[in-house]
Design an enzyme around this catalytic site. Sequence first.
Site: not given
Length: 324
Positions: A112, A251, A281
Amino acid sequence: MNGIKIKGTGRCIPERVIKNEEFTKWIDTSDEWITERTGIKERHVVTTETACDLASGACLSALENAGKTPEDVDLLIIGTISMDHVTPSLACEVQKRIGAKNAVSFDINGACAGFLFALDTAASYINTGCYKSALVVGIEVLSKIVDWTDRTTCVLFGDGAGAVYVEADETRPFYMVQGTKPDNWEVLNCKAREIESPFAIRESYPKLSDHVFMNGREVYQFAVTTVPKAIQNVLDQAHLAPSDISCYILHQANVRIIQSVAKRLGEPMEKFPVNMMRYGNMSSASMPVLLDEIHREGRLEEGKYILLSGFGAGLVYGATILKW
Ligand code: UT7
């Protein structure tokens, strides 16, 4: 002083939307649980699109936004964990698709934090004088690696791509902090696709998941403790206070993580744009997609500092400051 300027941003999102309610057709979950625990309301997933389609779309969108052509690109770096092929890299395929014939291309697996690590790498290369420009991409097609019957993961993720076009700019300093803490790397993992070798003896190897597996609580704890420290470290490096940052691009895993980081820094949530309610996400794509959205909405001011911070499987983390 070395530095870079982001001259254009872009994104490419697949059309198919899955709203929280749709999951209740096949797993034991609810819109209420997903919204309260994560902030996510819906996410996009590919139907016919490939990773190359999404990444190329984001690249062309960023180039158009910057007023540049594919031939202007010296370096093409893609952060991804869900490329179409093991080899060659997705970046090579995208390079051919968009016609960036002067570029050198490769992928980075920073989970990520993949886009952030790709941006840090591009800035570092540019700062050596090796290259003058770069396309930096974050792209994921996580829908092909999640287990759609596992409610603890499938409701969290989404597909998409974001990209930035950057050039060397000595008036815009670049600061970065990166780290990896691999001691309990198994808490977020996904096995590579493989065939059974007749020679392999793997009894002592840790048991890994065929799909994305996550111990959410462990990763959550990692994020809320590590991210504020990384942000403070990069602020110290730049001799800046939290209030000097005009916008924090974090993030987009969970709105509660972002609220916790904002609180730790003593900064208002207005400085922390969020879009996970619409995309879930998207791993390495989450930061560049958000950056593109707020850029196109005119929310980024020329000459102001922005801060990007990401974290994920590895466990990895990073924080970067640049001048818009
Ligand atoms: O991008 C990479 C980095 N990833 C992250 O940053 C994710 C970090 N972690 C998180 O965001 C959160 O930990 C989650 C959103 C993944 C989970 O939230 P949580 O508040 O930590 O929930 P939990 O894992 O502690 O689970 C609480 C309960 C469990 O039931 P029991 O054991 O208490 O009976 C789960 O089985 O919620 C249950 N649960 C669900 N219930 C309804 C788990 N998933 C679901 C679901 N719907 N989809």
